[in-house]
Design a protein around this motif. Structure first.
Motif, mmCIF file in Angstrom:
data_model
loop_
_atom_site.group_PDB
_atom_site.id
_atom_site.type_symbol
_atom_site.label_atom_id
_atom_site.label_comp_id
_atom_site.label_asym_id
_atom_site.label_seq_id
_atom_site.Cartn_x
_atom_site.Cartn_y
_atom_site.Cartn_z
ATOM 1 N N ALA A 84 0.908 -1.115 -0.004
ATOM 2 C CA ALA A 84 0.110 0.002 0.072
ATOM 3 C C ALA A 84 0.948 1.375 -0.068
ATOM 4 N N GLN A 85 0.374 2.461 -0.757
ATOM 5 C CA GLN A 85 1.111 3.544 -0.820
ATOM 6 C C GLN A 85 0.586 4.536 0.054
ATOM 7 N N ALA A 86 1.414 5.059 0.808
ATOM 8 C CA ALA A 86 1.097 6.010 2.038
ATOM 9 C C ALA A 86 1.472 7.422 1.260
ATOM 10 N N THR A 87 0.442 8.332 1.578
ATOM 11 C CA THR A 87 0.660 9.724 0.703
ATOM 12 C C THR A 87 0.389 10.526 2.196
ATOM 13 N N GLU A 88 1.123 11.679 1.902
ATOM 14 C CA GLU A 88 1.130 12.668 3.318
ATOM 15 C C GLU A 88 0.798 14.132 2.467
ATOM 16 N N GLN A 89 -0.040 14.907 3.015
ATOM 17 C CA GLN A 89 -0.418 16.015 2.501
ATOM 18 C C GLN A 89 -0.160 17.165 3.629
ATOM 19 N N ARG A 90 0.738 18.050 3.395
ATOM 20 C CA ARG A 90 0.735 19.079 4.478
ATOM 21 C C ARG A 90 0.355 20.547 4.008
ATOM 22 N N SER A 91 -0.135 20.943 5.243
ATOM 23 C CA SER A 91 -0.695 22.361 5.066
ATOM 24 C C SER A 91 -0.351 23.323 6.018
ATOM 25 N N LEU A 92 -0.194 24.684 5.852
ATOM 26 C CA LEU A 92 0.350 25.536 6.702
ATOM 27 C C LEU A 92 -0.805 26.673 6.767
ATOM 28 N N SER A 93 -0.955 26.825 8.248
ATOM 29 C CA SER A 93 -2.255 27.725 8.600
ATOM 30 C C SER A 93 -1.810 29.034 9.600
ATOM 31 N N GLN A 154 2.240 19.316 13.347
ATOM 32 C CA GLN A 154 3.779 18.814 12.887
ATOM 33 C C GLN A 154 4.892 20.061 13.263
ATOM 34 N N GLN A 155 4.471 21.132 13.261
ATOM 35 C CA GLN A 155 5.477 22.287 13.136
ATOM 36 C C GLN A 155 5.016 23.609 13.402
ATOM 37 N N LEU A 156 5.621 24.291 14.404
ATOM 38 C CA LEU A 156 5.126 25.493 14.827
ATOM 39 C C LEU A 156 6.315 26.694 14.215
ATOM 40 N N ILE A 157 5.698 27.789 13.512
ATOM 41 C CA ILE A 157 6.579 28.628 13.127
ATOM 42 C C ILE A 157 6.251 30.022 13.624
ATOM 43 N N LEU A 158 7.121 30.728 14.306
ATOM 44 C CA LEU A 158 6.831 31.888 14.972
ATOM 45 C C LEU A 158 7.824 33.085 14.288
ATOM 46 N N ASP A 159 7.245 34.343 14.352
ATOM 47 C CA ASP A 159 8.029 35.587 14.185
ATOM 48 C C ASP A 159 7.599 36.441 15.047
ATOM 49 N N TRP A 160 8.664 37.304 15.447
ATOM 50 C CA TRP A 160 8.491 38.302 16.745
ATOM 51 C C TRP A 160 9.147 39.381 16.374
ATOM 52 N N SER A 161 9.035 40.427 17.334
ATOM 53 C CA SER A 161 9.674 41.883 17.137
ATOM 54 C C SER A 161 11.133 41.910 17.163
ATOM 55 N N SER A 162 11.745 42.551 16.321
ATOM 56 C CA SER A 162 13.239 42.460 16.123
ATOM 57 C C SER A 162 13.993 43.123 17.329
ATOM 58 N N GLU A 163 13.546 43.781 18.262
ATOM 59 C CA GLU A 163 14.303 44.121 19.320
ATOM 60 C C GLU A 163 14.580 43.173 20.439
ATOM 61 N N HIS A 164 13.905 41.882 20.279
ATOM 62 C CA HIS A 164 14.127 40.815 21.102
ATOM 63 C C HIS A 164 15.045 39.809 20.175
ATOM 64 N N THR A 228 4.583 38.491 16.226
ATOM 65 C CA THR A 228 4.094 39.260 15.141
ATOM 66 C C THR A 228 3.550 38.323 14.153
ATOM 67 N N SER A 229 3.821 36.940 14.304
ATOM 68 C CA SER A 229 3.227 35.898 13.223
ATOM 69 C C SER A 229 3.304 34.482 14.124
ATOM 70 N N ALA A 230 2.418 33.781 14.035
ATOM 71 C CA ALA A 230 2.251 32.454 14.093
ATOM 72 C C ALA A 230 1.418 31.458 13.235
ATOM 73 N N GLN A 231 2.049 30.637 12.995
ATOM 74 C CA GLN A 231 1.586 29.563 12.038
ATOM 75 C C GLN A 231 1.869 28.263 12.438
ATOM 76 N N LEU A 232 1.084 27.201 11.977
ATOM 77 C CA LEU A 232 1.139 25.934 12.487
ATOM 78 C C LEU A 232 0.986 24.991 11.213
ATOM 79 N N GLN A 233 1.949 24.006 11.068
ATOM 80 C CA GLN A 233 1.915 23.051 10.044
ATOM 81 C C GLN A 233 1.246 21.776 10.210
ATOM 82 N N SER A 234 0.192 21.445 9.605
ATOM 83 C CA SER A 234 -0.425 20.173 9.735
ATOM 84 C C SER A 234 -0.226 19.195 8.861
ATOM 85 N N SER A 235 -0.450 17.941 9.092
ATOM 86 C CA SER A 235 -0.439 16.876 7.880
ATOM 87 C C SER A 235 -1.317 15.958 7.994
#
Length: 459
Positions: A84-93, A154-164, A228-235
């Motif tokens: 059987a062939q396993a396929t994975e679909q990832r999305s970023l929200s 699966q993954q957390l992607i953050l961005d924040w203010s440049s003074e930190h 300043t930004s928060a994204q979650l990658q799911s699959s």
């Protein structure tokens, strides 16, 4: 005497070697042979075995399939039934984030908040239950709303203010009700500057579980940055069965009205059958039976409603039946003729099995030849992990490909799937060669025994 014995010894040994070489399998020992063309990077190549190729074998388990090089030398190979062939679909929200404040004297205690959410569970507002006085509020962390994501995270992607700048270390907790929290480990992101170089790390791995909300709590609240930004990658992973390979239609026989039978060329793991409905407006409740040998009782395999109807000027039909995949060589279809039946003659039937691959290690020079159809040989295939030391399913996909140059050489005659394979029998040529080899060894042993018994001169 000693010199003559040595000559006889070496002559017998030469005979043994010669007979062993003759007894080795040759391309001419097989009924069907077809050249292969290679593409891609070797030295391993994989060949998709079409059903027409599989049915040219004399053994159900394909033990009589071989690959030879130009010198007629057999190649090391492995057989792989397609899985059987396993396929994975990832999305970023992109997700909403809400600050979590604490009083300065609260230390590392998580903030207690009052939450307002919409009818679908999406957060609208997050406020502390007891608002700290001015100048005493400390940013403790952030609450992320992942309620709109139904797949494992699966993954957390953050961005924040440049003074930190620097490293940002925090704990990760998950919840579905904002009351009970489960620890998901720790995360770290970073933004570093040195001279004209800049290094940034925004991604944090998550455990691949589902959760409606995530809570990020900084180890040292005084350093918690403003996001300043928060994204979650799911699959999502889905398993698709390997494709079926279909036979040519088989001609059947009619035992009595409403009962039809078909003979397969060999025992096969049949998973689906397709019955040709020649007449429009045919309707037939049917049961399918199967067995390996004629002296065995019929076993039920499946049932269903076969039909071919004309509706709104269109031809609509259901002519397939699902089988459990057990080995059968004979099929029988019993039709309830109250629906009109399928006619006096047995309709053509096609069957489907899972595909198979042959993987071989190319040695010597080409062209290479696929040979099959010898009922007297034994299995010679290796496990894939032996043939390919660093084997993995992904590695298998990257191998070079072999193809049959002229598929017409293996095409089945018109009207049938394949010729009936030859029944296993005794290979008298090989038996004779081994008998002569055994006699040579016995003669050699007799000469050695005679030499040992003869008294030495002058003793």
């Amino acid at each position: 005497m000693s010199q003559k014995l040595n000559l006889r010894w070496w002559g017998a040994m030469g005979l043994c070697v010669a007979l062993s070489a003759v007894a080795q399998e040759q391309p001419g020992d097989f009924q069907s042979r077809v050249p292969l063309s290679l593409s891609g990077e070797g030295p391993w190549y994989r060949l998709e075995l079409a059903l027409a190729v599989q049915l040219r074998a004399s053994q159900t388990d394909l033990r009589d399939i071989r690959v030879f090089n130009a010198a007629g030398e057999p190649q090391a190979y492995a057989l792989a039934r397609q899985q059987a062939q396993a396929t994975e679909q990832r999305s970023l929200s992109a997700v909403k984030w809400f600050p979590l404040y604490n009083a300065a004297q609260a230390g590392d205690t998580p903030a207690t908040v009052r939450v307002q959410s919409g009818t679908n569970g999406t957060l609208v507002e997050v406020q502390p239950e007891a608002r700290p006085q001015a100048g005493q509020a400390v940013l403790r962390g952030w609450l992320l709303d992942a309620s709109a994501i139904k797949a494992p995270l699966q993954q957390l992607i953050l961005d924040w203010s440049s003074e930190h700048d620097g490293f940002q270390r925090f704990s990760i907790e998950a919840s579905d009700d904002l009351q009970h929290w489960q620890a998901w480990g720790e995360g770290q992101v970073a933004r570093l500057s040195f001279a004209d170089e800049r290094v940034e790390q925004h991604e944090v791995a998550l455990p691949g579980q589902s959760a409606r909300y995530l809570r990020l709590l900084w180890k040292t609240p005084q350093t918690a940055p403003a996001l300043t930004s928060a994204q979650l990658q799911s699959s999502t992973t889905s398993s698709q069965p390997s494709p079926l390979v279909w036979s040519q239609p088989l001609v059947g026989a009619t035992a009595k009205p409403g009962e039809y039978s078909w003979q397969l060329p060999m025992g096969l793991n049949v998973e689906r059958v397709r019955i040709e409905l020649k007449q429009a407006n045919s309707l037939a409740p049917a049961r399918l039976y199967g067995r390996r040998e004629s002296n065995q009782p019929w076993q039920p395999l499946g049932n269903g409603l076969l039909y071919r109807l004309t509706q709104n000027g269109q031809d609509v039909q259901q002519n397939e039946l699902q089988l459990p995949g057990q080995v059968v060589q004979q099929l029988r279809l019993v039709v309830d003729e109250r629906g009109g039946g399928l006619g006096a003659e047995a309709p053509p039937l096609a069957f489907a099995v899972r595909g198979a691959q042959l993987v071989f290690l190319a040695r010597g020079t080409g062209p290479y030849t696929l040979a099959l159809g010898n009922p007297g040989v034994s299995a010679a295939n290796l496990p894939l992990s032996t043939l390919i030391p660093d084997y993995s399913p992904q590695r298998l996909k990257e191998l070079g490909q072999a193809r049959i140059e002229d598929a017409g050489q293996l095409a089945a005659p018109a009207g049938v799937a394949v010729a009936t394979p030859v029944a296993p029998g005794r290979d008298w040529k090989k038996v004779g060669l081994w008998a002569v080899l055994l006699l040579g060894v016995l003669a050699l042993g007799g000469m050695a025994f005679s030499l040992l018994r003869k008294p030495q001169a002058g003793s």
